[in-house]
Design a protein around this motif. Structure first.
Motif, PDB file in Angstrom:
ATOM      1  N   ASP A   1      36.666  43.004  39.664  1.00 54.46           N
ATOM      2  CA  ASP A   1      37.403  43.498  38.508  1.00 54.46           C
ATOM      3  C   ASP A   1      37.009  42.780  37.221  1.00 54.46           C
ATOM      4  O   ASP A   1      37.319  43.264  36.124  1.00 54.46           O
ATOM      5  N   ASP A   2      36.354  41.635  37.354  1.00 46.63           N
ATOM      6  CA  ASP A   2      35.963  40.856  36.178  1.00 46.63           C
ATOM      7  C   ASP A   2      34.481  41.059  35.851  1.00 46.63           C
ATOM      8  O   ASP A   2      34.137  41.749  34.910  1.00 46.63           O
ATOM      9  N   ILE A   3      33.613  40.449  36.636  1.00 46.41           N
ATOM     10  CA  ILE A   3      32.171  40.562  36.404  1.00 46.41           C
ATOM     11  C   ILE A   3      31.451  40.215  37.696  1.00 46.41           C
ATOM     12  O   ILE A   3      31.918  39.370  38.467  1.00 46.41           O
ATOM     13  N   TRP A   4      30.315  40.908  37.962  1.00 46.72           N
ATOM     14  CA  TRP A   4      29.600  40.602  39.203  1.00 46.72           C
ATOM     15  C   TRP A   4      28.126  40.254  38.994  1.00 46.72           C
ATOM     16  O   TRP A   4      27.375  40.153  39.938  1.00 46.72           O
ATOM     17  N   HIS A   5      27.729  40.039  37.728  1.00 48.59           N
ATOM     18  CA  HIS A   5      26.389  39.502  37.442  1.00 48.59           C
ATOM     19  C   HIS A   5      26.435  38.857  36.070  1.00 48.59           C
ATOM     20  O   HIS A   5      26.899  39.477  35.107  1.00 48.59           O
TER      21      HIS A   5
ATOM     22  N   THR B   1      30.957  31.342  33.726  1.00 50.93           N
ATOM     23  CA  THR B   1      32.146  32.149  33.971  1.00 50.93           C
ATOM     24  C   THR B   1      33.184  31.230  34.603  1.00 50.93           C
ATOM     25  O   THR B   1      32.846  30.157  35.122  1.00 50.93           O
ATOM     26  N   GLU B   2      34.408  31.643  34.597  1.00 49.43           N
ATOM     27  CA  GLU B   2      35.455  30.822  35.222  1.00 49.43           C
ATOM     28  C   GLU B   2      35.159  30.608  36.701  1.00 49.43           C
ATOM     29  O   GLU B   2      35.320  29.501  37.228  1.00 49.43           O
ATOM     30  N   VAL B   3      34.710  31.659  37.374  1.00 51.24           N
ATOM     31  CA  VAL B   3      34.486  31.532  38.812  1.00 51.24           C
ATOM     32  C   VAL B   3      33.338  30.577  39.102  1.00 51.24           C
ATOM     33  O   VAL B   3      33.368  29.828  40.086  1.00 51.24           O
ATOM     34  N   ARG B   4      32.337  30.552  38.234  1.00 47.26           N
ATOM     35  CA  ARG B   4      31.204  29.637  38.436  1.00 47.26           C
ATOM     36  C   ARG B   4      31.657  28.181  38.279  1.00 47.26           C
ATOM     37  O   ARG B   4      31.317  27.334  39.111  1.00 47.26           O
ATOM     38  N   ILE B   5      32.419  27.885  37.247  1.00 44.84           N
ATOM     39  CA  ILE B   5      32.885  26.525  37.014  1.00 44.84           C
ATOM     40  C   ILE B   5      33.847  26.100  38.123  1.00 44.84           C
ATOM     41  O   ILE B   5      33.800  24.957  38.612  1.00 44.84           O
TER      42      ILE B   5
ATOM     43  N   TYR C   1      19.148  36.270  40.134  1.00 43.29           N
ATOM     44  CA  TYR C   1      20.366  36.494  40.918  1.00 43.29           C
ATOM     45  C   TYR C   1      21.055  35.199  41.357  1.00 43.29           C
ATOM     46  O   TYR C   1      21.983  35.238  42.154  1.00 43.29           O
ATOM     47  N   ARG C   2      20.619  34.085  40.830  1.00 42.44           N
ATOM     48  CA  ARG C   2      21.217  32.821  41.255  1.00 42.44           C
ATOM     49  C   ARG C   2      22.683  32.734  40.831  1.00 42.44           C
ATOM     50  O   ARG C   2      23.045  33.123  39.737  1.00 42.44           O
ATOM     51  N   ALA C   3      23.518  32.179  41.734  1.00 39.82           N
ATOM     52  CA  ALA C   3      24.946  31.960  41.456  1.00 39.82           C
ATOM     53  C   ALA C   3      25.651  33.258  41.083  1.00 39.82           C
ATOM     54  O   ALA C   3      26.405  33.321  40.109  1.00 39.82           O
ATOM     55  N   ASN C   4      25.451  34.284  41.872  1.00 35.99           N
ATOM     56  CA  ASN C   4      26.133  35.556  41.653  1.00 35.99           C
ATOM     57  C   ASN C   4      27.650  35.339  41.685  1.00 35.99           C
ATOM     58  O   ASN C   4      28.165  34.656  42.575  1.00 35.99           O
ATOM     59  N   PRO C   5      28.396  35.888  40.736  1.00 33.20           N
ATOM     60  CA  PRO C   5      29.844  35.652  40.682  1.00 33.20           C
ATOM     61  C   PRO C   5      30.591  36.060  41.951  1.00 33.20           C
ATOM     62  O   PRO C   5      31.596  35.426  42.304  1.00 33.20           O
TER      63      PRO C   5
END
Length: 437
Positions: free
Chosen positions: A89-93, A99-103, A317-321
């Motif tokens: 629902d947020d972002i997938w690339h 991004t928040e999910v990455r941190i 494609y590294r660290a895909n959300p």
């Protein structure tokens, strides 16, 4: 397929493969490369999966002791599925833009390592081979030279162009026309067939460093699996990793620990190297860290980071959300099962050892990383018989895969949260098949 009643599982209602699976296997052969290997071992077509169960297109339900080769350490888990759906629902690339999910993933990852390693840096990749290749490149980059790396007999670190040289198996290297990295091969402790103890191996490694007339270029790094995966689930004696750590410190070599298969709770600790209370310089991570989504990473010393050029390691494609969302769930959930994996793993070792079959040469393992090595008249069982046994297990409802120097080791790779009923049923199936031979 959802059920807490495991008494009637597995459920086999057709021949294996059944008619629907046979059709899809045939269509795959018509369109896809003949080099794919897993349909040979598991000739079924998968419809869906749930937790530690796999259902094929014919309605057969199998107990999954493969877990995608230790990729699904939590099985096909609803919490992982929900995390990925929410992230969609947020972002997938997002490339390398934060991004928040990455941190959140990076913070969770740091906290999964021992306190003395929580200032390390992370660099992302896609696969375990990618991670191992990047790790050796880091070791070379900080010294600005292409020196050899010490790797071990039986090692498996991937099959891409550079890291293929560190993988020991001839069958893998012959198919890749690349010289890869410079590698110096030394023995790994494998007591069933080879009489090397830890001191012997360290002596060989010291000779490589000290004897200028032995013919070796001076290496800059060592790459080692805490427990060998594809090499046969070989568990080295206590003190092996510590001796390598001391060796690397003495000679100022980079110690790279490959946790691609042994990490993320597989042995009852987050990282298998923790059993020896060592501090690696670099750790390679992949497989289960993404909960089934492709991701890998290299976790390495902060002082190394200052010496790396920019750009160093690239990939779209590294660290895909989506993988980061799954990974946060994995890191948070896996520790809940550490005690279970340790105690249940010991019970499984005992139960496998009690199977009355002269085909079992050795049972070994730690946690849920268990290998059962099969023999025939004192020699490793041949590949044809191993494939026959694998297919018979499948026909009885159990997915179980092999590995090893001679391809004669069955391995337990079940999910860490697998119900005890499915473990016990699987052991009964395995014992029944072996006793029938």
């Amino acid at each position: 397929m959802a059920s807490n009643d495991y008494k009637n599982l597995p459920k086999i209602i057709t021949d294996v493969p059944g008619p629907e699976s046979t059709l899809l296997l045939q269509r795959q052969r018509e369109m896809e490369s003949s080099t794919v290997i897993y349909p040979d071992s598991f000739p079924i077509a998968i419809k869906r999966a749930e937790n530690s169960l796999i259902e094929d297109l014919d309605g057969n339900i199998f107990i999954d002791w493969v877990s995608g080769i230790s990729v699904m350490n939590l099985g096909f888990n609803d919490k992982i599925r929900d995390a990925v759906k929410a992230q969609l629902d947020d972002i997938w690339h997002a490339l390398e833009i934060p991004t928040e999910v990455r941190i959140n993933f990076l913070e969770a990852l740091r906290n999964s390592f021992p306190p003395e390693m929580r200032n390390y840096k992370t660099i992302f990749g896609i696969s375990g081979a990618d991670a191992c290749e990047t790790a050796i490149n880091i070791a070379h980059a900080i010294r600005k030279k292409n020196a050899p790396t010490i790797a071990f007999e039986g090692a498996y670190h991937g099959v891409s162009g550079g890291i293929i040289a560190a993988t020991a198996g001839r069958k893998y290297r012959e198919a890749v026309y690349s010289d890869g990295f410079k590698i110096i091969r030394v023995p790994y402790p494998y007591e069933l067939w080879y009489d090397y103890d830890v001191s012997d191996i360290i002596s060989i490694m010291k000779k490589i460093m000290d004897d200028g007339e032995a013919g070796y270029d001076r290496p800059d790094s060592v790459i080692v699996e805490p427990i060998q995966g594809e090499g046969g689930y070989i568990v080295p004696p206590d003190g092996f990793l510590k001796a390598i750590r001391e060796f690397c410190t003495e000679y100022d070599l980079t110690m790279i620990v490959d946790e691609v298969q042994s990490g993320v709770g597989r042995t009852g600790k987050m990282w298998a190297f923790e059993y020896e209370n060592i501090t690696p310089d670099i750790v390679c991570v992949s497989k289960s860290i993404g909960g089934g989504l492709p991701v890998s990473l290299v976790y390495y010393r902060d002082d190394y980071d200052k010496k790396l050029p920019k750009p160093f390691h690239l990939g779209t494609y590294r660290a895909n959300p989506l993988a980061m969302a799954a990974g946060i769930t994995v890191i948070n959930e896996v520790p809940k099962y550490f005690d279970k994996v340790k105690s249940s793993g010991k019970e499984m070792l005992n139960k496998f050892n009690k199977i009355d079959s002269n085909l079992i040469g050795e049972v070994r393992g730690k946690g849920y990383m268990i290998g059962i090595e099969l023999v025939d008249n004192g020699k490793p069982m041949n590949s044809k018989r191993m494939m026959e046994l694998k297919h018979e297990l499948l026909q009885n409802g159990l997915l179980m895969h092999t590995c090893g120097h001679y391809g004669n080791v069955f391995r337990f790779m079940g999910a860490l949260n697998m119900p005890d009923e499915l473990i016990n049923t699987g052991i009964n199936i395995f014992g029944k098949v072996l006793r029938g031979k």
